[in-house]
Design a protein around this motif. Sequence first.
Motif, PDB file in Angstrom:
ATOM      1  N   ASP A  78      64.360  15.060   1.619  1.00  0.00           N
ATOM      2  CA  ASP A  78      65.624  15.263   2.333  1.00  0.00           C
ATOM      3  C   ASP A  78      66.803  15.488   1.394  1.00  0.00           C
ATOM      4  O   ASP A  78      67.847  16.005   1.811  1.00  0.00           O
ATOM      5  N   ASP A  79      66.672  15.085   0.151  1.00  0.00           N
ATOM      6  CA  ASP A  79      67.762  15.301  -0.802  1.00  0.00           C
ATOM      7  C   ASP A  79      67.878  16.764  -1.228  1.00  0.00           C
ATOM      8  O   ASP A  79      68.957  17.219  -1.616  1.00  0.00           O
ATOM      9  N   VAL A  80      66.764  17.486  -1.178  1.00  0.00           N
ATOM     10  CA  VAL A  80      66.748  18.883  -1.617  1.00  0.00           C
ATOM     11  C   VAL A  80      67.170  19.783  -0.460  1.00  0.00           C
ATOM     12  O   VAL A  80      66.610  19.703   0.638  1.00  0.00           O
ATOM     13  N   ARG A  81      68.124  20.665  -0.719  1.00  0.00           N
ATOM     14  CA  ARG A  81      68.579  21.597   0.319  1.00  0.00           C
ATOM     15  C   ARG A  81      68.337  23.055  -0.061  1.00  0.00           C
ATOM     16  O   ARG A  81      68.292  23.914   0.822  1.00  0.00           O
ATOM     17  N   VAL A  82      68.223  23.344  -1.353  1.00  0.00           N
ATOM     18  CA  VAL A  82      68.001  24.713  -1.818  1.00  0.00           C
ATOM     19  C   VAL A  82      66.987  24.661  -2.964  1.00  0.00           C
ATOM     20  O   VAL A  82      67.019  23.737  -3.790  1.00  0.00           O
ATOM     21  N   ILE A  83      66.104  25.654  -3.025  1.00  0.00           N
ATOM     22  CA  ILE A  83      65.071  25.727  -4.058  1.00  0.00           C
ATOM     23  C   ILE A  83      65.297  26.977  -4.899  1.00  0.00           C
ATOM     24  O   ILE A  83      65.520  28.068  -4.352  1.00  0.00           O
ATOM     25  N   ILE A  84      65.226  26.820  -6.206  1.00  0.00           N
ATOM     26  CA  ILE A  84      65.325  27.948  -7.138  1.00  0.00           C
ATOM     27  C   ILE A  84      63.977  28.130  -7.820  1.00  0.00           C
ATOM     28  O   ILE A  84      63.376  27.166  -8.294  1.00  0.00           O
ATOM     29  N   ILE A  85      63.492  29.367  -7.868  1.00  0.00           N
ATOM     30  CA  ILE A  85      62.290  29.705  -8.631  1.00  0.00           C
ATOM     31  C   ILE A  85      62.716  30.559  -9.816  1.00  0.00           C
ATOM     32  O   ILE A  85      63.418  31.565  -9.640  1.00  0.00           O
ATOM     33  N   LYS A  86      62.318  30.172 -11.009  1.00  0.00           N
ATOM     34  CA  LYS A  86      62.742  30.863 -12.223  1.00  0.00           C
ATOM     35  C   LYS A  86      61.607  30.835 -13.246  1.00  0.00           C
ATOM     36  O   LYS A  86      60.585  30.196 -13.031  1.00  0.00           O
ATOM     37  N   GLY A  87      61.816  31.516 -14.364  1.00  0.00           N
ATOM     38  CA  GLY A  87      60.808  31.555 -15.415  1.00  0.00           C
ATOM     39  C   GLY A  87      61.383  31.140 -16.751  1.00  0.00           C
ATOM     40  O   GLY A  87      62.538  31.435 -17.057  1.00  0.00           O
ATOM     41  N   GLN A  88      60.570  30.475 -17.565  1.00  0.00           N
ATOM     42  CA  GLN A  88      60.974  30.133 -18.919  1.00  0.00           C
ATOM     43  C   GLN A  88      60.884  31.356 -19.830  1.00  0.00           C
ATOM     44  O   GLN A  88      60.170  32.314 -19.545  1.00  0.00           O
ATOM     45  N   GLY A  89      61.606  31.302 -20.935  1.00  0.00           N
ATOM     46  CA  GLY A  89      61.499  32.350 -21.938  1.00  0.00           C
ATOM     47  C   GLY A  89      62.253  33.610 -21.582  1.00  0.00           C
ATOM     48  O   GLY A  89      63.281  33.574 -20.893  1.00  0.00           O
ATOM     49  N   LYS A  90      61.737  34.752 -22.027  1.00  0.00           N
ATOM     50  CA  LYS A  90      62.443  36.020 -21.916  1.00  0.00           C
ATOM     51  C   LYS A  90      62.259  36.719 -20.580  1.00  0.00           C
ATOM     52  O   LYS A  90      62.927  37.722 -20.316  1.00  0.00           O
ATOM     53  N   ASP A  91      61.345  36.222 -19.736  1.00  0.00           N
ATOM     54  CA  ASP A  91      61.006  36.951 -18.512  1.00  0.00           C
ATOM     55  C   ASP A  91      60.879  36.020 -17.321  1.00  0.00           C
ATOM     56  O   ASP A  91      60.538  34.838 -17.461  1.00  0.00           O
ATOM     57  N   PHE A  92      61.092  36.593 -16.145  1.00  0.00           N
ATOM     58  CA  PHE A  92      60.839  35.879 -14.891  1.00  0.00           C
ATOM     59  C   PHE A  92      59.339  35.772 -14.658  1.00  0.00           C
ATOM     60  O   PHE A  92      58.763  34.692 -14.656  1.00  0.00           O
ATOM     61  N   CYS A  93      58.695  36.908 -14.483  1.00  0.00           N
ATOM     62  CA  CYS A  93      57.245  36.929 -14.247  1.00  0.00           C
ATOM     63  C   CYS A  93      56.765  38.360 -14.390  1.00  0.00           C
ATOM     64  O   CYS A  93      57.270  39.255 -13.722  1.00  0.00           O
ATOM     65  N   ALA A  94      55.786  38.574 -15.260  1.00  0.00           N
ATOM     66  CA  ALA A  94      55.287  39.928 -15.507  1.00  0.00           C
ATOM     67  C   ALA A  94      54.040  40.246 -14.702  1.00  0.00           C
ATOM     68  O   ALA A  94      53.268  41.121 -15.072  1.00  0.00           O
TER      69      ALA A  94
END
Length: 348
Positions: A78-94
Amino acid sequence: MEFVEESAPSATESRRLVKFSPPYRGENVAQPTFDLIDVEYDGPIGRIVLNSPEKRNPLGYERLLQIEMAAKLMELNDDVRVIIIKGQGKDFCAGFDITPVKPGEPVRNMPENGYIHPDRDNIWQSYDLEHLRVFTTLFELQKPVIAQIHGHCLAGGTELAGFCDLRVVAEDAKIGYPVTRNWSSGNLQYIPWLVGMTKAKYYMFTGEPMDGVEALRCGWASEAVPADELEARTEELARKIALTPTDLIMLTKRSINRQFEVMGMHTGLRSSVDIWALAVMRLMAKNDKDNSGDEFHRIAHTEGLKAALSWRDKTFGANYRTARHAEENGTGAAAADGDGAPAEHSPA
């Protein structure tokens, strides 16, 4: 998803995959141990971080399951209202990892022995239906999901981002579907729903990538910002959205989604899976069951992935590489494949 080690394994021993369904509130079920993603909780913001920067964060069967499980657990919180998906390093996802599997290695993008039956799975396209199931979880989640996109966002990576509610993109990001040039008709045709027919055909016919500025212009991106401002702007946007109560924003999200469902979005996506099955059959029909009808895979399996990437660059143009990549790594095709990923860990 949890990997249980009964004893210290040797280098050749495989990990045992323990699967479970997403829990409902208060259920006493096994909790996941995440190793292919990092899960972060920061007040009203939950973050799912792809954590293989050395491979440019490729997708695969296990990582998709972990993304789904993390999202469902954040939906329960219940504390979470928005979710972010991201990638480490130089790229999001290849994209998905298409490195040829060596003898003795587990498959990367599906269960070891197929989904239902190895002779029927290609016709049924259990492979893409599993991707659609995971991505639909994000699409239908009660809470907003934001993709924070930098560097390369390619093939399956664009699908992951495409099923998020918002996409905040670095202006110099490289977004594309390179496998459409020699392999795929488009596994999940989400793209026409975002950018319209004309742009979708140009994008899929040519395989040309677009940067963040063009992605915003054509409606693929929600915002495009300078790369050095991406993190701050995504966080700012997420916290602004988080001011809205979840029980209201979930209804807003469902209301918007339903408009596209009424127009046939779900049916269209499942139809694209059927057509992708024909694309797979097309390759198999040309020669034999090892898909040697696909020149890219034939070269990859006989001469190595670097040779296959060089063939694809020569045939279609190196539009997913830059001189900077070659200069930084010194080896061109050895450094980054036609999809922007390291050749030794090449996503699609």
